[in-house]
Design a protein around this motif. Sequence first.
Motif, PDB file in Angstrom:
ATOM      1  N   MET A   1       0.923  -1.221  -0.124  1.00  0.00           N
ATOM      2  CA  MET A   1      -0.086   0.235   0.012  1.00  0.00           C
ATOM      3  C   MET A   1       0.971   1.283  -0.142  1.00  0.00           C
ATOM      4  N   THR A   2       0.697   2.219  -0.661  1.00  0.00           N
ATOM      5  CA  THR A   2       1.125   3.520  -0.785  1.00  0.00           C
ATOM      6  C   THR A   2       1.019   4.176   0.342  1.00  0.00           C
ATOM      7  N   THR A   3       2.363   4.964   1.077  1.00  0.00           N
ATOM      8  CA  THR A   3       2.557   5.433   2.133  1.00  0.00           C
ATOM      9  C   THR A   3       2.374   7.036   1.771  1.00  0.00           C
ATOM     10  N   LEU A   4       1.314   7.524   2.620  1.00  0.00           N
ATOM     11  CA  LEU A   4       0.745   8.768   2.196  1.00  0.00           C
ATOM     12  C   LEU A   4       1.702   9.704   3.247  1.00  0.00           C
ATOM     13  N   VAL A   5       2.053  11.063   2.801  1.00  0.00           N
ATOM     14  CA  VAL A   5       2.905  11.895   3.374  1.00  0.00           C
ATOM     15  C   VAL A   5       2.180  13.118   3.341  1.00  0.00           C
ATOM     16  N   PHE A   6       1.848  13.576   4.741  1.00  0.00           N
ATOM     17  CA  PHE A   6       0.976  14.812   4.738  1.00  0.00           C
ATOM     18  C   PHE A   6       1.193  15.445   6.241  1.00  0.00           C
ATOM     19  N   GLY A   7       1.047  16.870   6.094  1.00  0.00           N
ATOM     20  CA  GLY A   7       1.144  17.551   7.287  1.00  0.00           C
ATOM     21  C   GLY A   7      -0.245  18.051   8.122  1.00  0.00           C
ATOM     22  N   HIS A   8      -0.592  19.418   8.457  1.00  0.00           N
ATOM     23  CA  HIS A   8      -1.564  19.657   9.119  1.00  0.00           C
ATOM     24  C   HIS A   8      -2.832  20.210   8.240  1.00  0.00           C
ATOM     25  N   LYS A   9      -3.843  20.319   8.822  1.00  0.00           N
ATOM     26  CA  LYS A   9      -5.077  20.743   8.105  1.00  0.00           C
ATOM     27  C   LYS A   9      -5.149  21.894   7.505  1.00  0.00           C
ATOM     28  N   SER A  10      -4.258  23.025   7.964  1.00  0.00           N
ATOM     29  CA  SER A  10      -4.152  24.272   7.373  1.00  0.00           C
ATOM     30  C   SER A  10      -2.784  24.625   6.360  1.00  0.00           C
ATOM     31  N   PRO A  11      -2.723  23.844   5.347  1.00  0.00           N
ATOM     32  CA  PRO A  11      -1.647  23.656   4.647  1.00  0.00           C
ATOM     33  C   PRO A  11      -0.891  24.992   4.315  1.00  0.00           C
ATOM     34  N   ASP A  12      -0.046  25.486   5.179  1.00  0.00           N
ATOM     35  CA  ASP A  12       1.003  26.612   4.648  1.00  0.00           C
ATOM     36  C   ASP A  12       2.215  26.074   3.584  1.00  0.00           C
ATOM     37  N   THR A  13       3.146  26.912   3.431  1.00  0.00           N
ATOM     38  CA  THR A  13       4.087  26.345   2.597  1.00  0.00           C
ATOM     39  C   THR A  13       4.830  25.127   3.028  1.00  0.00           C
ATOM     40  N   ASP A  14       5.207  25.077   4.229  1.00  0.00           N
ATOM     41  CA  ASP A  14       6.030  24.178   4.753  1.00  0.00           C
ATOM     42  C   ASP A  14       5.144  22.680   4.886  1.00  0.00           C
ATOM     43  N   SER A  15       3.750  22.965   5.138  1.00  0.00           N
ATOM     44  CA  SER A  15       3.155  21.602   5.194  1.00  0.00           C
ATOM     45  C   SER A  15       2.684  21.188   3.752  1.00  0.00           C
ATOM     46  N   THR A  16       2.830  22.143   2.761  1.00  0.00           N
ATOM     47  CA  THR A  16       2.796  21.745   1.311  1.00  0.00           C
ATOM     48  C   THR A  16       3.882  21.077   0.754  1.00  0.00           C
ATOM     49  N   ALA A  23       8.004  12.556   0.047  1.00  0.00           N
ATOM     50  CA  ALA A  23       7.675  11.602  -0.783  1.00  0.00           C
ATOM     51  C   ALA A  23       8.555  11.238  -1.816  1.00  0.00           C
ATOM     52  N   TRP A  24       9.381  12.172  -2.493  1.00  0.00           N
ATOM     53  CA  TRP A  24      10.560  12.203  -3.161  1.00  0.00           C
ATOM     54  C   TRP A  24      11.473  11.269  -2.649  1.00  0.00           C
ATOM     55  N   TYR A  25      12.036  11.343  -1.567  1.00  0.00           N
ATOM     56  CA  TYR A  25      13.015  10.819  -0.864  1.00  0.00           C
ATOM     57  C   TYR A  25      12.538   9.452  -0.743  1.00  0.00           C
ATOM     58  N   LEU A  26      11.332   9.180  -0.211  1.00  0.00           N
ATOM     59  CA  LEU A  26      10.929   7.874  -0.041  1.00  0.00           C
ATOM     60  C   LEU A  26      10.941   7.056  -1.280  1.00  0.00           C
ATOM     61  N   ASN A  27      10.366   7.352  -2.271  1.00  0.00           N
ATOM     62  CA  ASN A  27      10.278   6.895  -3.564  1.00  0.00           C
ATOM     63  C   ASN A  27      11.786   6.609  -4.322  1.00  0.00           C
ATOM     64  N   GLU A  28      12.577   7.677  -4.348  1.00  0.00           N
ATOM     65  CA  GLU A  28      13.803   7.834  -5.026  1.00  0.00           C
ATOM     66  C   GLU A  28      14.930   7.277  -4.414  1.00  0.00           C
ATOM     67  N   VAL A  29      14.924   7.288  -2.884  1.00  0.00           N
ATOM     68  CA  VAL A  29      16.130   6.970  -2.191  1.00  0.00           C
ATOM     69  C   VAL A  29      15.729   5.639  -1.530  1.00  0.00           C
ATOM     70  N   ALA A  30      14.826   5.631  -0.574  1.00  0.00           N
ATOM     71  CA  ALA A  30      14.543   4.646   0.372  1.00  0.00           C
ATOM     72  C   ALA A  30      13.826   3.500  -0.244  1.00  0.00           C
ATOM     73  N   GLY A  31      13.307   3.532  -1.734  1.00  0.00           N
ATOM     74  CA  GLY A  31      12.749   2.363  -2.088  1.00  0.00           C
ATOM     75  C   GLY A  31      11.176   2.191  -1.847  1.00  0.00           C
ATOM     76  N   VAL A  32      10.685   3.028  -1.078  1.00  0.00           N
ATOM     77  CA  VAL A  32       9.219   3.118  -0.339  1.00  0.00           C
ATOM     78  C   VAL A  32       8.263   3.648  -1.445  1.00  0.00           C
ATOM     79  N   ASP A  33       7.029   2.978  -2.014  1.00  0.00           N
ATOM     80  CA  ASP A  33       6.153   3.685  -2.622  1.00  0.00           C
ATOM     81  C   ASP A  33       5.315   4.835  -1.734  1.00  0.00           C
ATOM     82  N   ALA A  34       5.458   5.836  -2.181  1.00  0.00           N
ATOM     83  CA  ALA A  34       4.811   6.971  -1.414  1.00  0.00           C
ATOM     84  C   ALA A  34       4.172   8.034  -2.147  1.00  0.00           C
ATOM     85  N   ALA A  35       3.429   8.749  -1.769  1.00  0.00           N
ATOM     86  CA  ALA A  35       2.623  10.028  -2.348  1.00  0.00           C
ATOM     87  C   ALA A  35       2.439  11.128  -1.369  1.00  0.00           C
TER      88      ALA A  35
END
Length: 306
Positions: A1-16, A23-35
């Motif tokens: 199952m794809t790992t979801l990566v998210f922040g808080h309910k009022s997405p500012d720049t850092d939480s976006t 998700a890039w790191y998990l997919n491309e470096v750690a080999g984990v399917d992530a979004a």
Amino acid sequence: MTTLVFGHKSPDTDSTGSPIIWAWYLNEVAGVDAAPALLGEPNTEALFMLDHWKLEKPQIISGVEADQPVVIVDTNNPAELPDNINDADIKAIIDHHKLVGGLETKGPISITMEPLACTATIMYKLIGDDIARMPTNIKGAMLTCILSDTLEFRSPTTTQEDKAIAHALAKDLGIDIAEYAAQMFAAKSDVSSFSEAELLRMDSKEYEVGGKQFRVSVLETTSPKTVLDRKDALMAAMPGVATQDGADQVLLFVVDILNEEATMLIPNELTKAVAEKSFGATVTGDTVVLPGIMSRKKQIIPNLKV
């Protein structure tokens, strides 16, 4: 199952941006399917970042399924996460806020929390030498997150690590920090298309102080007059937002990025008492200027009293 990566309910720049980075790191470096995912619509500065760096806006979700693998970034507060977050399979937390408590995991997890101004700064350190593999647009998101959370190094939360990493990224990208930050803050200051209720929730967090539930809202802008011209409408909208969100009161601070001060709206006796007890202010009208107040995390929340 794809790992979801998210922040808080009022997405500012850092939480976006941080979910995109990790998700890039998990997919491309750690080999984990992530979004990456978002728990709401991103603010105008975050939208500017996505457009400027040609990044796809992450999917917006309202909840998570039971046993859904997730990584939580830029928060550890259950009040800022899906109501059923403890049903998910939390794999990791990466954050720069105080530890709140209340999250439950299905097993031991990786937790990285550091007293830095930005989640993306922590991620830069965690990724290490693999930063060299990172695409330009992801590096751009990382720089944008750091400049946003530090208010271009004006915020008292800024550390030397935040500065050094931002300057390293800017040099790598060929970006003039002052020019780029001015574009970011101009985008953040354009709130003309938002209703008063949306503005009150745009960059807000829920906190309990002395038995009172507060929605503490901050609007960071280089054009405070644009917001303060709407103060009557904003104060009129506060009771409805508070009732809908289960709070006793909305506290709104309009942060003037360039003059390094905040204006707090004072619609009633409760907010007047909060301003006077928390910041030593003398309140004589429906607003009060708080010199030097720039950070909710470091200067507003820790000082709140009722």
